[in-house]
Design an enzyme around this catalytic site. Structure first.
Site, PDB file in Angstrom:
ATOM      1  N   ASP A  87      18.374   9.867  24.603  1.00 50.96           N
ATOM      2  CA  ASP A  87      17.060   9.715  23.971  1.00 50.96           C
ATOM      3  C   ASP A  87      16.502  11.086  23.580  1.00 50.96           C
ATOM      4  OD1 ASP A  87      16.451  10.528  26.522  1.00 50.96           O
ATOM      5  OD2 ASP A  87      15.073   8.878  26.971  1.00 50.96           O
TER       6      ASP A  87
ATOM      7  N   GLU B 207      20.384  16.947  36.243  1.00 50.92           N
ATOM      8  CA  GLU B 207      19.805  17.871  35.259  1.00 50.92           C
ATOM      9  C   GLU B 207      18.885  18.868  35.957  1.00 50.92           C
ATOM     10  OE1 GLU B 207      18.202  16.049  31.739  1.00 50.92           O
ATOM     11  OE2 GLU B 207      17.477  17.962  30.952  1.00 50.92           O
TER      12      GLU B 207
HETATM   13  O1  KIV Z   1      18.880  12.494  26.361  1.00 47.51           O
HETATM   14  C1  KIV Z   1      19.780  13.300  26.647  1.00 47.51           C
HETATM   15  O2  KIV Z   1      20.363  13.967  25.792  1.00 47.51           O
HETATM   16  C2  KIV Z   1      20.133  13.428  28.049  1.00 47.51           C
HETATM   17  C3  KIV Z   1      21.038  14.545  28.434  1.00 47.51           C
HETATM   18  C4  KIV Z   1      20.357  15.842  28.320  1.00 47.51           C
HETATM   19  C5  KIV Z   1      21.620  14.341  29.777  1.00 47.51           C
HETATM   20  O3  KIV Z   1      19.686  12.671  28.844  1.00 47.51           O
END
Ligand code: KIV
Length: 287
Positions: free
Chosen positions: A55, A191
């Site tokens: 997202d 993260e």
């Molecule tokens: O939305 C995204 O790109 C993510 C990654 C950073 C893990 O959740």
């Protein structure tokens, strides 16, 4: 070149079992975000094992400040494009903000991503509180990837900063990871957490951890397409620019504009022909 691709008998798609086997064998793998057919095809040909329709598309594709405005319709449309572009990689899509507030809502949302877009799994943010939701999805055959540490959908609550730095927070994160694993999650994104904490979680779990800003001790890494390719103004500290494609693109587009302005593009080679006789014949009725 980037046309939609269909499964071919000589290409064995990456499965969730493959990812677990890689962890057991102590072999790392790469996940990368992708949001369209072209990116999916390129990353797939590069051998990237997992494509995440993150997202983050709200920011890098749609220009929002956060992931919060991303809708399920956005995710379904982009996920379907990624699925059409990939041949081998496993495709996982994010459940966007407030589309999995209850287990039933999560089933409906994940169902759209699996049935309409064709993804092989969904990712959701949150720890122990998400256990009933993860369990329900997994019971119904929907593979779930967890996401702990900095969870962008809670950015206004937790702030954009490294998580799990205090002893209590670190313990909670370990407990959350174990709870997600027990509920049936097949992998967990970690993260923005300290590297030592990510390494500890990785050792405690039998499912793969996928780090971003979480050090080298994870089983896999995930990066955002625009960050690794140099397609945005600045990349976060945890990202590495493997190329400056944005600069190359801009130079190519300057050349394009200049050739249009200078009349050197298109040439005869870029044009189709009509013989003078046929042109005269075509123009005859109008005089
Ligand atoms: O939305 C995204 O790109 C993510 C990654 C950073 C893990 O959740």
């Amino acid at each position: 070149m980037y046309a939609a691709t269909t499964a071919s008998p000589d290409i064995r798609p990456v499965t969730i079992a493959d990812l677990k086997a890689l962890k057991q064998a102590g072999r790392r793998f790469a996940m990368l975000t992708a949001y369209d057919v072209c990116a999916a095809a390129i990353a797939d040909r590069a051998g990237v094992q997992v494509l995440l329709v993150g997202d983050s598309l709200g920011m890098v594709m749609l220009g929002h400040d956060t992931t919060l405005p991303v809708t399920l319709d956005d995710m379904v449309r982009h996920s379907a494009a990624v699925v059409r572009g990939r041949r081998r990689a496993l495709v996982v899509a994010d459940l966007p903000f407030l589309t999995y507030a209850t287990p039933d809502q999560a089933v409906a949302s994940a169902g759209r991503l699996m049935q309409e877009a064709g993804v092989q799994g969904v990712k959701l943010e949150g720890g122990a509180a998400m256990v009933p939701t993860v369990r329900k999805l997994v019971e119904l055959g929907i593979p779930v990837m967890g996401h702990l540490g900095y969870t962008p959908q809670s950015t206004h609550q937790i702030g954009l900063k490294v998580q799990g730095k205090g002893a209590q927070d670190a313990q909670r994160l370990i407990d959350d990871a174990l709870a997600l694993e027990a509920a049936g999650a097949f992998a967990i994104v970690l993260e923005l957490i300290p590297a030592a904490l990510a390494a500890t979680v990785t050792q405690r779990l039998t499912i793969p951890t996928i780090g971003i800003g979480a050090g080298a001790g994870c089983d896999a890494q995930v990066q955002v397409w625009h960050d690794v390719l140099g397609l945005n103004g600045h990349a976060p500290r945890h990202a590495k620019r493997f190329a400056e494609i944005g600069v190359l693109m801009q130079a190519a587009l300057v050349a394009y504009r200049e050739e249009v302005e200078g009349g050197t593009f298109p040439t005869d080679a870029n044009s189709s022909r009509l013989s003078p006789e046929l042109l005269a014949e075509a123009l005859a009725p109008v005089g």
